[in-house]
Motif scaffolding. Structure first.
Motif, PDB file in Angstrom:
ATOM      1  N   ASP A  55      -2.837  -7.045   3.433  1.00 13.30           N
ATOM      2  CA  ASP A  55      -2.386  -8.092   4.346  1.00 13.30           C
ATOM      3  C   ASP A  55      -3.075  -7.933   5.690  1.00 13.30           C
ATOM      4  O   ASP A  55      -3.897  -7.022   5.891  1.00 13.30           O
ATOM      5  CB  ASP A  55      -0.856  -8.070   4.493  1.00 13.30           C
ATOM      6  CG  ASP A  55      -0.319  -6.740   4.982  1.00 13.30           C
ATOM      7  OD1 ASP A  55      -0.981  -6.083   5.820  1.00 13.30           O
ATOM      8  OD2 ASP A  55       0.773  -6.327   4.527  1.00 13.30           O
ATOM      9  N   GLU A  56      -2.719  -8.805   6.631  1.00 12.77           N
ATOM     10  CA  GLU A  56      -3.371  -8.832   7.938  1.00 12.77           C
ATOM     11  C   GLU A  56      -2.891  -7.730   8.884  1.00 12.77           C
ATOM     12  O   GLU A  56      -3.422  -7.586   9.981  1.00 12.77           O
ATOM     13  CB  GLU A  56      -3.167 -10.202   8.593  1.00 12.77           C
ATOM     14  CG  GLU A  56      -3.882 -11.331   7.857  1.00 12.77           C
ATOM     15  CD  GLU A  56      -3.770 -12.654   8.591  1.00 12.77           C
ATOM     16  OE1 GLU A  56      -3.114 -12.689   9.661  1.00 12.77           O
ATOM     17  OE2 GLU A  56      -4.340 -13.657   8.113  1.00 12.77           O
ATOM     18  N   MET A  57      -1.900  -6.971   8.474  1.00 12.81           N
ATOM     19  CA  MET A  57      -1.451  -5.839   9.275  1.00 12.81           C
ATOM     20  C   MET A  57      -2.230  -4.570   8.941  1.00 12.81           C
ATOM     21  O   MET A  57      -1.930  -3.489   9.456  1.00 12.81           O
ATOM     22  CB  MET A  57       0.045  -5.600   9.063  1.00 12.81           C
ATOM     23  CG  MET A  57       0.932  -6.701   9.639  1.00 12.81           C
ATOM     24  SD  MET A  57       2.689  -6.341   9.491  1.00 12.81           S
ATOM     25  CE  MET A  57       2.849  -4.939  10.607  1.00 12.81           C
ATOM     26  N   GLY A  58      -3.233  -4.698   8.081  1.00 13.28           N
ATOM     27  CA  GLY A  58      -4.091  -3.562   7.737  1.00 13.28           C
ATOM     28  C   GLY A  58      -3.686  -2.845   6.470  1.00 13.28           C
ATOM     29  O   GLY A  58      -4.292  -1.827   6.122  1.00 13.28           O
ATOM     30  N   ARG A  59      -2.708  -3.326   5.791  1.00 14.97           N
ATOM     31  CA  ARG A  59      -2.308  -2.678   4.540  1.00 14.97           C
ATOM     32  C   ARG A  59      -3.340  -2.968   3.461  1.00 14.97           C
ATOM     33  O   ARG A  59      -3.764  -4.101   3.277  1.00 14.97           O
ATOM     34  CB  ARG A  59      -0.925  -3.182   4.098  1.00 14.97           C
ATOM     35  CG  ARG A  59      -0.413  -2.559   2.803  1.00 14.97           C
ATOM     36  CD  ARG A  59       0.925  -3.161   2.425  1.00 14.97           C
ATOM     37  NE  ARG A  59       1.459  -2.565   1.212  1.00 14.97           N
ATOM     38  CZ  ARG A  59       2.597  -2.938   0.632  1.00 14.97           C
ATOM     39  NH1 ARG A  59       3.313  -3.926   1.168  1.00 14.97           N
ATOM     40  NH2 ARG A  59       3.026  -2.343  -0.473  1.00 14.97           N
ATOM     41  N   HIS A  60      -3.729  -1.936   2.741  1.00 14.89           N
ATOM     42  CA  HIS A  60      -4.669  -2.088   1.631  1.00 14.89           C
ATOM     43  C   HIS A  60      -4.337  -1.017   0.609  1.00 14.89           C
ATOM     44  O   HIS A  60      -4.733   0.138   0.749  1.00 14.89           O
ATOM     45  CB  HIS A  60      -6.113  -1.965   2.096  1.00 14.89           C
ATOM     46  CG  HIS A  60      -7.094  -2.374   1.042  1.00 14.89           C
ATOM     47  ND1 HIS A  60      -8.467  -2.316   1.227  1.00 14.89           N
ATOM     48  CD2 HIS A  60      -6.922  -2.870  -0.213  1.00 14.89           C
ATOM     49  CE1 HIS A  60      -9.084  -2.730   0.148  1.00 14.89           C
ATOM     50  NE2 HIS A  60      -8.162  -3.077  -0.740  1.00 14.89           N
ATOM     51  N   GLU A  61      -3.607  -1.412  -0.398  1.00 17.66           N
ATOM     52  CA  GLU A  61      -3.122  -0.486  -1.420  1.00 17.66           C
ATOM     53  C   GLU A  61      -3.684  -0.905  -2.763  1.00 17.66           C
ATOM     54  O   GLU A  61      -3.492  -2.026  -3.215  1.00 17.66           O
ATOM     55  CB  GLU A  61      -1.589  -0.490  -1.438  1.00 17.66           C
ATOM     56  CG  GLU A  61      -0.979   0.540  -2.358  1.00 17.66           C
ATOM     57  CD  GLU A  61       0.539   0.550  -2.274  1.00 17.66           C
ATOM     58  OE1 GLU A  61       1.171   1.202  -3.112  1.00 17.66           O
ATOM     59  OE2 GLU A  61       1.091  -0.107  -1.369  1.00 17.66           O
ATOM     60  N   VAL A  62      -4.403   0.030  -3.393  1.00 16.58           N
ATOM     61  CA  VAL A  62      -5.025  -0.233  -4.695  1.00 16.58           C
ATOM     62  C   VAL A  62      -4.276   0.554  -5.764  1.00 16.58           C
ATOM     63  O   VAL A  62      -4.025   1.750  -5.608  1.00 16.58           O
ATOM     64  CB  VAL A  62      -6.513   0.174  -4.693  1.00 16.58           C
ATOM     65  CG1 VAL A  62      -7.147  -0.088  -6.070  1.00 16.58           C
ATOM     66  CG2 VAL A  62      -7.274  -0.586  -3.622  1.00 16.58           C
ATOM     67  N   GLY A  63      -3.927  -0.156  -6.852  1.00 15.42           N
ATOM     68  CA  GLY A  63      -3.232   0.506  -7.958  1.00 15.42           C
ATOM     69  C   GLY A  63      -1.784   0.851  -7.634  1.00 15.42           C
ATOM     70  O   GLY A  63      -1.354   1.979  -7.866  1.00 15.42           O
TER      71      GLY A  63
END
Length: 373
Positions: free
Chosen positions: A174-182
């Protein structure tokens, strides 16, 4: 001899009351409306003719002013009694008309029956509306669930019948910087078609900012050559699950979406507009959910290095408008007011109609009699 003459000037008693004996001696004339007052202003009572064998009624020695009419005028059973109105009776606005002064008619009977049926129909309709709960909706700009910590719960259930479970994964950003893979928390993979396919069920949360989550093979240790992304979406919902009969909202707009006939190598973009929704029941308890609208497109993506690995994207954005549904029931005083209006209005209109018909009928009879003479 033997027959005593009456007093000079005595008048005859009314019809049906001849020979009546009055307390105080002698025969006296009855005044219209219940007899004549004797000495001291007390009302006399007539004894009907033919009842000489019965004991003559006598006045009690002392009767209080509040004595009942039966005590003050002890006539035989079934005889009419004429009593003086008490001071409280003078305030009666619903004066009673003797039945002898009324005349029933066939037309009036028909109107009365129709009137009662009409009142019953309207009463049952109003009673149904009073018992049934009404759902009122309103729109306003606000974040209704301020206690959620800026999170939205998401429930996803999707089947990929041509992709192995070890290749399927969920990514969130998302635009808050969250980047979760798997993402694997609160998720489950169920093999389909003897292990050739997979059903993914997951419960996770997203931030209340624009972003996306997607089902792909990005988290797999080894990328397949030709991943097949054909799928069926069983459920995609946000917030609490609302199962209310009278609310027909888009809480699971993608439920049942079938993309099995799509290009196996194509990516799928679902663009969601999420609308916060509040449901408040009669007890005042609130539940927070989210409706959403959806638009989708299907494409095969390429870059300068070749074809891009396909995925199923869910891109979302939040609406600032909140929809609120409130359960309401008609107040009891309004129900009673409506019933009184129905009964009073129906009887009034029916009475006017009956009077008009009766007047017209009497006028027509007079015209016919005039012609005959």
């Amino acid at each position: 001899m033997g027959r005593r003459k009456g007093r000079p000037g005595a008048q005859a008693a009314p019809n049906g009351l001849r020979g009546a004996s009055l307390p105080g001696g002698g025969r006296r004339a009855a005044r219209a409306g219940g007899g004549r007052r004797g000495r001291g202003g007390r009302r006399r009572c007539w004894q009907p003719a033919g009842t000489h064998a019965a004991p003559r009624p006598t006045w009690p020695a002392a009767l209080p002013p509040s004595a009942t009419a039966a005590a003050r005028c002890p006539l035989t059973s079934g005889e009419p009694r004429f009593v003086d109105p008490t001071p409280a009776d003078r305030f009666d606005i619903y004066r009673k008309v003797p039945k002898d002064l009324t005349q029933p008619t066939y037309t009036g009977a028909i109107i009365s029956i129709c009137c009662c049926l009409f009142i019953l129909f309207l009463f049952l309709s109003e009673l149904t509306g009073f018992i049934t709960t009404e759902i009122v909706n309103e729109l306003y700009v606000d974040d209704p669930d301020k206690d959620s910590g800026g999170k939205i719960d998401v429930s996803l259930n999707i089947s990929l019948p041509n992709l192995h479970c070890e290749l399927v994964g969920l990514d969130i950003q998302d635009e808050m910087g969250r980047h979760e893979v798997g993402h694997i928390d609160n998720s489950m993979k169920i093999p389909l078609n003897n292990g050739a396919g997979c059903r993914f069920e997951g419960q996770f949360s997203i931030n209340k900012v624009p972003g996306n989550f997607h089902v792909s093979t990005h988290s797999a240790t080894a990328q397949p050559q030709n991943p097949d992304m054909t799928h069926i979406i069983h459920k995609l919902s946000f917030g609490d699950t609302l199962q209310v009969q009278n609310v027909h909202g888009a809480f699971n707009a993608l439920g049942g979406a079938d993309r099995l006939t799509s290009n196996p190598l194509a990516s799928h973009d679902y663009i969601l507009k999420i609308v916060p929704t509040v449901y408040e029941d009669k007890s005042g308890k609130q539940r927070y959910s989210y409706q959403y609208t959806v638009a989708n497109k299907e494409y095969v993506a390429y870059s300068h290095t070749g074809r891009i690995i396909p995925a199923i994207w869910f891109r979302y954005d939040l609406s600032p408008i909140t929809v609120k549904y409130t359960e309401r029931r008609q107040p009891l005083y309004r129900f009673i007011t409506t019933i009184c209006a129905i009964i009073g209005g129906t009887f009034t209109v029916a009475g006017i109609l009956d009077s008009c018909i009766f007047t017209a009928s009497e006028a027509w009879k007079k015209i016919q009699l005039g012609k005959m003479h």
